[in-house]
Design an enzyme around this catalytic site. Structure first.
Site, PDB file in Angstrom:
ATOM      1  N   ASP A  99       0.836  -1.202   0.000  1.00 35.71           N
ATOM      2  CA  ASP A  99       0.000   0.000   0.000  1.00 35.71           C
ATOM      3  C   ASP A  99       0.875   1.258   0.000  1.00 35.71           C
ATOM      4  O   ASP A  99       1.900   1.301   0.679  1.00 35.71           O
ATOM      5  CB  ASP A  99      -0.854  -0.038   1.272  1.00 35.71           C
ATOM      6  N   GLU A 144       1.556  -0.478  -4.894  1.00 39.95           N
ATOM      7  CA  GLU A 144       0.606   0.560  -5.288  1.00 39.95           C
ATOM      8  C   GLU A 144       1.428   1.837  -5.428  1.00 39.95           C
ATOM      9  O   GLU A 144       1.676   2.546  -4.459  1.00 39.95           O
ATOM     10  CB  GLU A 144      -0.481   0.724  -4.221  1.00 39.95           C
TER      11      GLU A 144
HETATM   12  C1  NOJ Z   1      -4.621   2.900  -0.803  1.00 35.55           C
HETATM   13  C2  NOJ Z   1      -5.725   1.938  -0.529  1.00 35.55           C
HETATM   14  O1  NOJ Z   1      -6.048   1.273  -1.717  1.00 35.55           O
HETATM   15  C3  NOJ Z   1      -6.870   2.757   0.024  1.00 35.55           C
HETATM   16  O2  NOJ Z   1      -8.045   2.001   0.124  1.00 35.55           O
HETATM   17  C4  NOJ Z   1      -6.458   3.326   1.350  1.00 35.55           C
HETATM   18  O3  NOJ Z   1      -7.468   4.190   1.806  1.00 35.55           O
HETATM   19  C5  NOJ Z   1      -5.152   4.119   1.226  1.00 35.55           C
HETATM   20  N1  NOJ Z   1      -4.165   3.443   0.446  1.00 35.55           N
HETATM   21  C6  NOJ Z   1      -4.561   4.390   2.588  1.00 35.55           C
HETATM   22  O4  NOJ Z   1      -4.040   3.216   3.142  1.00 35.55           O
END
Ligand code: NOJ
Ligand code: CA
Length: 542
Positions: free
Chosen positions: A213, A274
């Protein structure tokens, strides 16, 4: 028409082919997938019970969104203990059971690692708030400016400043997301050591990989300087406007050390970041051979429907990722973005485009990520304001609807309570299912040869057996409304995915054999391919 080679991308051969390089991974938002104990919240035994469904669908792996203890300020992305299971989701034993049932069915399991921030209820942050010696250093605590304002101009992605005042100390702490998600200080050795321990904890159990993440956000400008611009919700991929918050050079060292750690495991764990940056080359740098295995390729997710636009959104990542020896990890939907049928225009048009998009996504070389419900053609759900949970909705006072509409419990079986999501008829669901959800139920879709679900299953079946779809070398061509992904393998086999992205039917010369079609009216006959608008076909040369 562009000559096919104009957009040719030459993929660099990796030193070995790990299982994940062309894998199709199915993302599960645990709370909304399947509720086994009848409390209205999805759980791990619910996922385990649906493994046969995923095996029949034909995906290679599943990815669980955070399954850890969490107060739930951001749908589980606010973690209070990284080495345990949320009691709503079950126990560590349930996790191990899920893993073993998945493995027995030939499916791999990825988990979400959330290293940028923790929950405000995490023991470290509680200690920091209590003023324990050295405890604040694990976060970013700073004195206010002279006028009492936050230390700099950084914005929370969920709205408002990225700083909240800790009344007890008179200091501000940093949170790129909600105030309940304080950012960790990745220059602190405790933080690095803790996450190595977390990775080992799950990999030792046999977990097959991690989704990372906010991967480009872990390190911040050491002086915390003002950004030249500000974050706005319309931004999709952080760029120069936030140069001091994202993509700091030192972050790559973290992934180099994780790469070494992952390589200690014989089962070749996957890692996908991500990495939400505007600059593709900067994104690709996260998947150099000694860093993460791959990074989400969000180009298609943010591109408007159109052949020329899509051609560029595909060609860019193919070329840029190949320069670092990686393949893209294609994404057309996830738990943060509007679902395809809604995004593409709602109603019949949105659904037809979403079916065509399935052929495109699963034809492209590299990894593909599906979000639970894509295979059912789910649209965004209307969620009443009082039931909404997303901090984006609440922090913007309802101005931004947030993501609850794509996190509604799955419809499994029409005619059962909660469409089979939860066995107890009076269970208070995690989020309410909208009227008419039963029309999308999986069980009924299996019985309809033309359903979304059977389309996905058929594409995945072909992809598994074909050396072309999802694997071959690709070149892209756009001609008017028609986008063609030409594919070829090392043995000289050739095929293509042809998509008519316009609203009018087209007939194009094609001497190949029709392998898959998004719409029952697609046909190929005597050297011609007929595509209603919009629709797509997989063709293979004889
Ligand atoms: C990206 C995640 O996909 C999302 O759902 C989340 O709110 C943020 N990162 C913070 O962790
Ligand atoms: Ca439950």
């Amino acid at each position: 028409m562009l000559a096919p080679d104009f957009h040719a991308a030459h993929l660099v051969a990796p030193d070995f082919e790990p299982w994940w390089r062309d894998a199709v991974t199915y993302q599960i938002y645990v709370s909304s997938f399947a509720d086994a104990n009848g409390d209205g919240i999805g759980d791990l035994p619910g996922v385990t019970a649906r493994i046969p469904y995923l095996a029949r669908l034909g995906v290679d792996a599943l990815w669980l969104t955070p399954h850890y203890p969490s107060p739930g300020a951001d749908g589980g992305y606010d973690i209070s203990d990284h080495m345990s299971v949320h009691p709503d989701f079950g126990t560590l034993h349930d996790y191990d059971e899920l893993l073993s049932v998945a493995h027995a069915a030939g499916l791999r399991v990825l988990i979400d690692i959330v290293p940028n921030h923790v929950s405000e209820q995490h023991p470290w942050f509680l200690e920091a708030r209590a003023g324990g010696p050295g405890a604040r250093e694990r976060f970013h605590f700073r004195a206010p400016r002279d006028d009492g304002a936050p230390p700099n101009n950084w914005q929370s992605l969920f709205g408002g400043p990225a700083w909240t005042l800790d009344e007890a100390s008179g200091l501000y702490y940093l949170h790129l997301f909600s105030p309940e998600q304080p950012d960790l200080n990745w220059s602190h050795p405790d933080v690095r050591a803790h996450f190595e321990q977390i990775l080992r904890f799950w990999l030792d159990r046999g977990t097959d990989g991690v989704r990372v993440d906010v991967a480009a956000g872990l390190l911040k400008d050491p002086e915390l300087r003002d950004n030249p611009g500000t974050y706005t919700p319309g931004l999709f991929g952080h760029g120069p406007e936030q140069v001091h918050t994202w993509d700091q050079e030192g972050v790559h060292d973290i992934y180099r050390s994780w790469n070494a750690l992952l390589r200690e495991y014989d089962h070749h764990p996957a890692s996908v970041g991500e990495v939400c940056l505007a600059d593709l080359s900067a994104t690709a740098r996260y998947c150099r051979p000694d860093e993460l295995g791959s990074a989400f390729t969000i180009e298609l997710l943010k591109t408007a429907w159109g052949a020329g636009e899509y051609a560029r959104a595909i060609e860019g990542p193919l070329t840029t990722f190949s320069e670092v020896g990686a393949k893209p990890a294609w994404v057309l939907s996830n738990h943060d973005k509007s679902r395809m049928p809604t995004r593409f225009g709602d109603g019949h048009l949105g659904a037809a485009r979403a079916r065509a998009a399935a052929l495109l996504l699963l034809a492209l070389p590299g990894q593909a990520y599906l979000y639970a419900g894509d295979e059912l053609g789910l649209p965004d759900a209307d969620v009443p304001a009082h039931a909404r949970r997303d901090p984006i909705f609440h922090r913007s006072a309802g101005e931004r609807l947030g993501r609850d509409g794509v996190r509604v419990p799955m419809p499994w079986t029409a005619g059962e309570p909660h469409c089979g999501f939860s066995a107890r008829p009076d269970a208070p669901l995690y989020l309410p299912q909208p009227e008419g959800w039963a029309a999308y139920a999986a069980q009924q879709q299996w019985e309809d040869v033309h359903s979304f679900l059977n389309l996905y299953a058929e594409l995945l079946r072909i992809r598994k057996t074909s050396p072309l779809f999802g694997t071959g070398l690709a070149s892209i061509a756009a001609d008017g409304d028609v986008l063609t992904v030409h594919l070829r393998d090392s043995r000289g086999n050739a095929g293509r995915c042809v998509i008519n992205m316009g609203d009018d039917a087209v007939t194009t010369p094609d001497a190949g054999r029709l392998l898959a079609l998004s719409h029952f009216d697609v046909w190929a006959f005597e050297g011609l391919l007929f595509l209603p608008g919009p629709s797509a076909a997989w063709m293979i040369d004889p």
